[in-house]
Design an enzyme around this catalytic site. Structure first.
Site, PDB file in Angstrom:
ATOM      1  CE  LYS A 288      -2.053   2.909   1.968  1.00 35.63           C
ATOM      2  NZ  LYS A 288      -1.748   4.299   1.558  1.00 35.63           N
TER       3      LYS A 288
ATOM      4  CD  GLU B 227      12.691   0.553   8.256  1.00 39.23           C
ATOM      5  OE1 GLU B 227      12.395   1.195   7.242  1.00 39.23           O
ATOM      6  OE2 GLU B 227      13.506  -0.375   8.255  1.00 39.23           O
TER       7      GLU B 227
ATOM      8  CB  CYS C 172      12.779   9.060   8.748  1.00 33.58           C
ATOM      9  SG  CYS C 172      13.869   7.919   7.884  1.00 33.58           S
TER      10      CYS C 172
ATOM     11  CD  GLU D 175       8.961  12.886  12.096  1.00 36.00           C
ATOM     12  OE1 GLU D 175       7.791  12.462  12.097  1.00 36.00           O
ATOM     13  OE2 GLU D 175       9.911  12.242  11.619  1.00 36.00           O
TER      14      GLU D 175
HETATM   15  P1  NAD Z   1       1.900   8.254   7.612  1.00 39.35           P
HETATM   16  O1  NAD Z   1       2.065   7.434   8.824  1.00 39.35           O
HETATM   17  O2  NAD Z   1       0.863   9.310   7.595  1.00 39.35           O
HETATM   18  O3  NAD Z   1       1.574   7.336   6.346  1.00 39.35           O
HETATM   19  C1  NAD Z   1       2.419   6.272   5.970  1.00 39.35           C
HETATM   20  C2  NAD Z   1       1.596   5.226   5.239  1.00 39.35           C
HETATM   21  O4  NAD Z   1       0.672   4.648   6.142  1.00 39.35           O
HETATM   22  C3  NAD Z   1       0.783   5.776   4.070  1.00 39.35           C
HETATM   23  O5  NAD Z   1       0.802   4.817   3.029  1.00 39.35           O
HETATM   24  C4  NAD Z   1      -0.605   5.912   4.673  1.00 39.35           C
HETATM   25  O6  NAD Z   1      -1.641   5.862   3.729  1.00 39.35           O
HETATM   26  C5  NAD Z   1      -0.640   4.707   5.594  1.00 39.35           C
HETATM   27  N1  NAD Z   1      -1.581   4.806   6.712  1.00 39.35           N
HETATM   28  C6  NAD Z   1      -1.954   5.932   7.391  1.00 39.35           C
HETATM   29  N2  NAD Z   1      -2.829   5.606   8.365  1.00 39.35           N
HETATM   30  C7  NAD Z   1      -2.990   4.257   8.316  1.00 39.35           C
HETATM   31  C8  NAD Z   1      -3.789   3.332   9.067  1.00 39.35           C
HETATM   32  N3  NAD Z   1      -4.575   3.715  10.070  1.00 39.35           N
HETATM   33  N4  NAD Z   1      -3.715   2.030   8.735  1.00 39.35           N
HETATM   34  C9  NAD Z   1      -2.920   1.601   7.729  1.00 39.35           C
HETATM   35  N5  NAD Z   1      -2.177   2.438   6.977  1.00 39.35           N
HETATM   36  C10 NAD Z   1      -2.197   3.744   7.272  1.00 39.35           C
HETATM   37  O7  NAD Z   1       3.336   8.859   7.284  1.00 39.35           O
HETATM   38  P2  NAD Z   1       3.727   9.867   6.124  1.00 39.35           P
HETATM   39  O8  NAD Z   1       3.236  11.224   6.465  1.00 39.35           O
HETATM   40  O9  NAD Z   1       3.357   9.263   4.827  1.00 39.35           O
HETATM   41  O10 NAD Z   1       5.334   9.836   6.221  1.00 39.35           O
HETATM   42  C11 NAD Z   1       6.093  10.661   7.038  1.00 39.35           C
HETATM   43  C12 NAD Z   1       6.498   9.927   8.293  1.00 39.35           C
HETATM   44  O11 NAD Z   1       7.253   8.770   7.953  1.00 39.35           O
HETATM   45  C13 NAD Z   1       7.399  10.734   9.198  1.00 39.35           C
HETATM   46  O12 NAD Z   1       6.988  10.557  10.524  1.00 39.35           O
HETATM   47  C14 NAD Z   1       8.775  10.107   8.986  1.00 39.35           C
HETATM   48  O13 NAD Z   1       9.691  10.271  10.035  1.00 39.35           O
HETATM   49  C15 NAD Z   1       8.408   8.690   8.788  1.00 39.35           C
HETATM   50  N6  NAD Z   1       9.484   7.967   8.108  1.00 39.35           N
HETATM   51  C16 NAD Z   1      10.252   7.071   8.837  1.00 39.35           C
HETATM   52  C17 NAD Z   1      11.301   6.404   8.217  1.00 39.35           C
HETATM   53  C18 NAD Z   1      12.170   5.437   8.979  1.00 39.35           C
HETATM   54  O14 NAD Z   1      12.901   4.672   8.341  1.00 39.35           O
HETATM   55  N7  NAD Z   1      12.151   5.423  10.299  1.00 39.35           N
HETATM   56  C19 NAD Z   1      11.558   6.631   6.872  1.00 39.35           C
HETATM   57  C20 NAD Z   1      10.758   7.540   6.177  1.00 39.35           C
HETATM   58  C21 NAD Z   1       9.715   8.187   6.802  1.00 39.35           C
END
Ligand code: NAD
Length: 479
Positions: A171, A247, A281, A383
């Site tokens: 997804k 992550e 991130c 963050e």
């Molecule tokens: P997000 O959590 O909003 O979304 C990530 C994914 O999860 C998307 O595909 C979204 O549609 C899905 N999603 C959202 N709610 C969900 C639910 N209830 N059930 C299932 N899926 C769901 O994150 P974002 O805004 O897309 O990305 C930014 C975040 O990602 C930041 O917090 C960043 O630090 C983190 N990040 C972490 C790493 C790492 O390796 N630690 C790497 C990149 C980004």
């Protein structure tokens, strides 16, 4: 107009509803995306199950390794298509996407192939018994990824999952659905059986993300995204006790000692604060500088912030793209207000750049550098995920370690010093998954990657990925 469809059981299929994929450079429409209904997510999970129970489940590791290397070669062949798709979805400068995203996608498949090709078995022989552990796929793995490094983060998970013999239902983020869809064409062209790689498009709550994580046919979830979303996914799988690899977010610190090579440190800080408009991130949002060099580091970094050039991704003068969306821009700007209310001194940027009319509908933002905030402030604790950093002075090594570790997150850190003895000591004392010394974001794909505290659960990379994407059966033979 491009349409992006779901990929289920080896076929592209329409969804019920549709949503817009917007280019954050100018607000233009990139594609219409077919949203997967709960029924379509169910079909994808069933297709993946048929694959692991069928021909894919019987596929020997050596053949999986060959297929993964073929996928990597096809990514290289379709480099320009993938690059164009990633740039249109994210707005990031094309050279950055070429180097950071697409090149790494091929490297992720090659690294996973190498690791599986070289993997041995645990075995223990005594005069009483021989124990050996057989590694098996987990089964059907849900892969949920964010928008900041779309293809890189997707392939970081898909490659080891497939190398280990699993089938996946992916997804991608609703903001960046294109490259996951193109990857379906590539994986099919490589000769991977139908149902091994499935893509369902949509949002999180009430959409494809929630349907997928709640589906009883999912054997494991690997997720990259916000810490809050990770908590929701944990609840979704808790009753069925499914393994998760998370992550999550970060609030990463850099420490600059007064004996650091300040030119290199400022270069490194500029990269770690502003790359990808701060939307990695691993980016630094807290910088602790030893008092004697504080003013010099602040001035150097402020100058770097002022030298960023905003523009279209294909303009060679562009250093910095937009944020991913208007919604994210509103969030980052709200922190610019919070900084002001918390009494910060703004040393660079802090607003919206004045760009030509063609970019007026893009999600553009200036960087922001602040001083005068303490570790209790929201700016230092939450963050923001933009091109921002709060800079604070320290006096002693002990104080620097304490300040850097005083966070609810524990993802990454960077330490800058020419005293290597101290460098090793402080880098090792960081309560994070990845601690860099005199560099930032230098990666060996065999090394463990992940975070502590709110930043995640588990590690992926190298043998760590094999552990997560496999189950083991230990056979004990009495001698
Ligand atoms: P997000 O959590 O909003 O979304 C990530 C994914 O999860 C998307 O595909 C979204 O549609 C899905 N999603 C959202 N709610 C969900 C639910 N209830 N059930 C299932 N899926 C769901 O994150 P974002 O805004 O897309 O990305 C930014 C975040 O990602 C930041 O917090 C960043 O630090 C983190 N990040 C972490 C790493 C790492 O390796 N630690 C790497 C990149 C980004």
């Amino acid at each position: 107009m491009t349409e992006l469809r779901n990929f289920v059981g080896g076929r592209f299929v329409d969804g019920g509803a549709a949503f817009d994929d917007i280019n954050p450079v100018d607000g233009s429409l990139v594609a219409t995306v077919h949203e997967a209904s709960a029924e379509l997510v169910d079909s994808a999970v069933r297709a993946a199950r048929r694959a692991v129970d069928g021909v894919w489940g019987r596929c020997p590791a050596a053949e999986r390794v060959r297929l993964l290397r073929r996928i990597a070669d096809l990514i290289d062949e379709r480099f320009d298509d993938l690059l164009a798709a990633e740039v249109a979805d994210t707005g990031k400068p094309a050279p950055l996407a070429a180097e950071l995203d697409i090149t790494r996608a091929a490297a992720n498949f090659r690294a996973a192939a190498d690791i599986v090709a070289a993997a041995g078995l645990d075995s223990f022989l005594t005069d009483k018994a021989l124990n050996y552990a057989i590694r098996k796929p987990v089964g059907v793995v849900a892969v949920i990824v964010p928008w900041n490094l779309p293809l890189l983060l997707l392939t970081w998970k898909v490659a080891p999952a497939l190398a280990s013999g699993n089938a996946v239902v992916v997804k991608p983020s609703e903001e960046t659905p294109a490259t996951a869809t193109l990857l379906a064409e590539i994986i099919a062209a490589a000769g991977v059986p139908d149902g091994v790689y499935n893509v369902v498009h949509g949002f999180g709550p009430g959409s494809a993300g929630e349907s997928l994580t709640r589906h009883p046919g999912i054997d494991a979830v690997t997720f990259t995204g916000e810490s809050r979303t990770g908590a929701t996914i944990m609840r979704a799988v808790a009753d069925r006790v499914r393994p998760v690899s998370f992550e999550l977010g970060g609030k990463n610190a850099a420490i600059v000692f007064d004996d650091a090579d300040l030119g290199e440190a400022i270069d490194g800080l500029a990269r770690s604060t502003f790359t990808n408009t701060g939307q990695i991130c691993l980016c630094t949002e807290r910088i602790y500088v030893q008092r004697g060099v504080f003013d010099e580091v602040v001035a150097g970094l402020a100058e770097r912030a002022r030298s960023l050039r905003f523009g279209r991704p294909d303009d060679p003068a562009t250093t910095t793209g937009p944020l991913i969306s208007q919604q994210h821009k509103e969030k980052v700007l709200s922190y610019y207000d919070i900084a002001e209310r918390e009494g910060a001194t703004l040393v660079a940027g802090g607003g919206v750049p004045d760009l030509d009319a063609g970019l007026a509908k893009g999600s553009w933002i200036q960087p922001a550098l602040w001083t005068g905030l303490d570790n209790g402030s929201r700016i230092m604790r939450e963050e923001i995920f933009g091109p921002v950093a709060a800079i604070a002075p320290f006096d002693t090594e002990e104080e620097a370690v304490k300040l850097a570790n005083d966070s609810d997150y524990g993802l990454a850190s960077a330490v800058w010093t020419t005293n290597l003895e101290r460098g090793h000591r402080v880098a090792g004392a960081m309560n994070v998954g990845m601690s860099w010394l005199n560099t930032w974001y230098l990666r060996d794909l065999r090394s463990p990657f992940g975070g502590n505290k709110l930043s995640g659960i588990g590690r992926e990379g190298g043998a760590h990925s094999l552990h997560f994407y496999s189950e083991t059966t230990n056979v004990c033979v009495k001698l």
